[in-house]
Motif scaffolding. Structure first.
Motif, PDB file in Angstrom:
ATOM      1  N   UNK A 287       0.677  -1.190  -0.005  1.00 11.70           N
ATOM      2  CA  UNK A 287      -0.093   0.182   0.176  1.00 11.70           C
ATOM      3  C   UNK A 287       0.664   1.378  -0.185  1.00 11.70           C
ATOM      4  N   UNK A 288       0.013   2.257  -0.103  1.00  6.95           N
ATOM      5  CA  UNK A 288       0.724   3.840  -0.115  1.00  6.95           C
ATOM      6  C   UNK A 288       0.683   4.260   1.034  1.00  6.95           C
ATOM      7  N   UNK A 289       1.291   5.434   1.318  1.00  7.45           N
ATOM      8  CA  UNK A 289       1.431   6.188   2.681  1.00  7.45           C
ATOM      9  C   UNK A 289      -0.224   6.735   3.251  1.00  7.45           C
ATOM     10  N   UNK A 290      -0.111   6.751   4.282  1.00  7.48           N
ATOM     11  CA  UNK A 290      -1.582   6.993   5.010  1.00  7.48           C
ATOM     12  C   UNK A 290      -1.410   7.916   6.187  1.00  7.48           C
ATOM     13  N   UNK A 291      -2.433   7.957   6.957  1.00  9.74           N
ATOM     14  CA  UNK A 291      -2.606   9.121   8.016  1.00  9.74           C
ATOM     15  C   UNK A 291      -2.882   8.295   9.414  1.00  9.74           C
ATOM     16  N   UNK A 292      -2.054   8.780  10.453  1.00  6.28           N
ATOM     17  CA  UNK A 292      -1.986   8.574  11.805  1.00  6.28           C
ATOM     18  C   UNK A 292      -2.847   9.466  12.764  1.00  6.28           C
ATOM     19  N   UNK A 293      -3.574   8.804  13.591  1.00  9.36           N
ATOM     20  CA  UNK A 293      -4.036   9.785  14.746  1.00  9.36           C
ATOM     21  C   UNK A 293      -3.691   9.250  15.953  1.00  9.36           C
ATOM     22  N   UNK A 294      -3.057  10.337  16.597  1.00  7.68           N
ATOM     23  CA  UNK A 294      -2.469   9.808  17.832  1.00  7.68           C
ATOM     24  C   UNK A 294      -2.811  11.094  19.019  1.00  7.68           C
ATOM     25  N   UNK A 295      -3.427  10.372  20.331  1.00  8.12           N
ATOM     26  CA  UNK A 295      -3.622  11.112  21.416  1.00  8.12           C
ATOM     27  C   UNK A 295      -2.355  11.934  21.914  1.00  8.12           C
ATOM     28  N   UNK A 296      -2.507  13.168  21.969  1.00 10.81           N
ATOM     29  CA  UNK A 296      -1.470  14.114  22.526  1.00 10.81           C
ATOM     30  C   UNK A 296      -1.160  13.769  23.735  1.00 10.81           C
ATOM     31  N   UNK A 310      -9.576   4.409   0.182  1.00 11.03           N
ATOM     32  CA  UNK A 310      -9.878   2.754   0.003  1.00 11.03           C
ATOM     33  C   UNK A 310      -8.764   2.276  -1.225  1.00 11.03           C
ATOM     34  N   UNK A 311      -8.661   2.993  -2.309  1.00  9.99           N
ATOM     35  CA  UNK A 311      -7.680   2.723  -3.393  1.00  9.99           C
ATOM     36  C   UNK A 311      -6.255   2.342  -2.940  1.00  9.99           C
ATOM     37  N   UNK A 312      -5.637   3.089  -1.977  1.00 12.10           N
ATOM     38  CA  UNK A 312      -4.269   3.068  -1.472  1.00 12.10           C
ATOM     39  C   UNK A 312      -4.096   1.703  -0.958  1.00 12.10           C
ATOM     40  N   UNK A 313      -4.822   0.698  -0.838  1.00  8.52           N
ATOM     41  CA  UNK A 313      -4.688  -0.561  -0.332  1.00  8.52           C
ATOM     42  C   UNK A 313      -5.358  -1.629  -1.165  1.00  8.52           C
TER      43      UNK A 313
END
Length: 403
Positions: A287-296, A310-313
């Motif tokens: 797959x391609x690069x994607x986004x993370x969500x972290x708790x600060x 969806x197309x990225x994977x």
């Protein structure tokens, strides 16, 4: 960002913008070793991007440090920055797992932002190659990291390159040709350019690929450091590995302390023409690069969610549809939970954080496609807009009007 040395976080005093003064520089890997994930293939550690934000009376720098992930520093005193928090990449890759893929994360911490209320960090991994090379020393049964050359063929998509390693020295002059089928030339970095080594191996003929391993410490980027190998060619795949890996091909003991103390002139104690271990370089879809969500927060950041189009994977979209990696995020100046993304050929995307998850709530792809690179939020007359730069067509201005 200083790309010339490991002390690559440079801080300037621009009180007089005509005469900026460097007041501090940091190698985060050396100063804060807790940010590293060692021994798992996340070895490309360098400074790519940062933002600085005042929160209360303190100033925080959010650094995107590629394979070391995302790092939060207190820079209230820029001459003595202190560690606050950092992220680790999760094994196996969580976003790929949602699509039924069991692969290791690639790292590639590219750009990150705090949300308006500072409760979250939204981070974008950039990955232009939906296929990953899994490199294995067959004799030892161990995997190693191999970085593909900049402008040369790679491992055939969905295929592999297998062969016996053959040491060809520095490869700065004539190289011994392959003596049998399925042989991979292994050269040592130094003295001449990567291009000269590549051209000499191509001229020698008969090799399935070229692997270059790193030199002694030298100018500071040797030994166990992985670098991008600038080389071009149309016929021969080429890859870069650490000095430790190169020594291992030929069962030579590697001494990291001695390598770090070296002056860059000592070559490997191997005779050109020596046949070493068998290696396998396999191409798999990840797959391609994607986004993370972290708790600060402080210490190791908690990863709450990941997001990708969806197309990225989907390997049906691995080629012919442009780059389907995220490039960067921009968080709203009005809404604590709204995030905008420049997503290359995936277009302009809008997501909302709901119950600690990223949910897409809007998108735009123009007729004929897009290639969005940058996104910046601004206010005009009390209305929030986003400027998004398209590398093919110029500047777009968006207003999000959804919930």
């Amino acid at each position: 960002v200083d790309d010339e040395e490991a002390t690559d976080v440079d801080i300037m005093d621009i009180t007089n913008p005509r005469s900026p003064v460097k007041i501090a520089e940091y190698d985060l890997a050396a100063r804060f070793p807790q940010i590293l994930q060692e021994g798992v293939g996340l070895d490309s550690v360098f400074h790519h991007d940062m933002i600085v934000k005042q929160i209360g009376s303190r100033f925080f720098m959010l650094v995107s440090y590629w394979d070391a992930g995302y790092v939060v520093l207190d820079v209230t005193d820029p001459t003595n920055v202190t560690y606050v928090a950092d992220s680790d990449f999760t094994f196996p890759d969580p976003e790929a797992a949602e699509s039924g893929l069991t692969v290791d994360p690639e790292g590639n911490g590219h750009e990150a932002e705090f949300t308006l209320d500072n409760e979250y960090i939204v981070a974008a991994d950039e990955d232009f190659d939906p296929y990953k090379v899994v490199a294995t020393n067959v004799d030892d049964g161990t995997e190693f990291t191999a970085i593909q050359g900049s402008d040369v063929p790679g491992v055939p998509v969905g295929g592999s390159i297998d062969g016996d390693t053959v040491y060809v020295g520095l490869a700065c002059s004539a190289v011994l040709p392959a003596t049998g089928p399925n042989q991979i030339a292994v050269a040592e970095r130094g003295v001449c350019t990567f291009q000269q080594k590549y051209d000499n191996v191509v001229t020698a003929g008969g090799y399935e690929a070229l692997i270059v391993f790193n030199r002694e410490q030298g100018a500071g980027d040797g030994c166990d450091t992985l670098i991008s190998m600038l080389v071009s060619g149309e016929t021969l795949p080429a890859f870069f590995v650490t000095r430790r890996v190169g020594f291992d091909f030929f069962d030579v003991a590697y001494d990291d302390a001695a390598c770090l103390a070296g002056d860059g002139t000592q070559t490997a104690p191997v005779t050109p023409g020596t046949i070493g271990d068998t290696v396998s370089l396999e191409s798999i879809f990840d797959g391609w690069g994607y986004v993370h969500l972290y708790e600060n927060g402080e210490g190791k950041l908690t990863e709450l969610d990941t997001y990708a189009i969806p197309q990225a994977h989907d390997d049906d979209f691995a080629s012919g549809f442009g780059d389907l990696s995220v490039h960067e995020a921009a968080t709203s100046l009005e809404d604590d939970r709204l995030v905008y993304f420049a997503y290359y050929a995936g277009g302009f995307r809008v997501a909302r954080i709901v119950a600690d998850e990223l949910q897409e709530v809007g998108h735009f792809i123009d007729e004929g496609g897009n290639n969005f690179w940058g996104a910046q939020v601004f206010d005009r007359g009390g209305t929030e807009f986003v400027a998004a730069s398209d590398r093919d067509f110029g500047l777009y201005i968006f207003e999000y009007t959804g919930p």
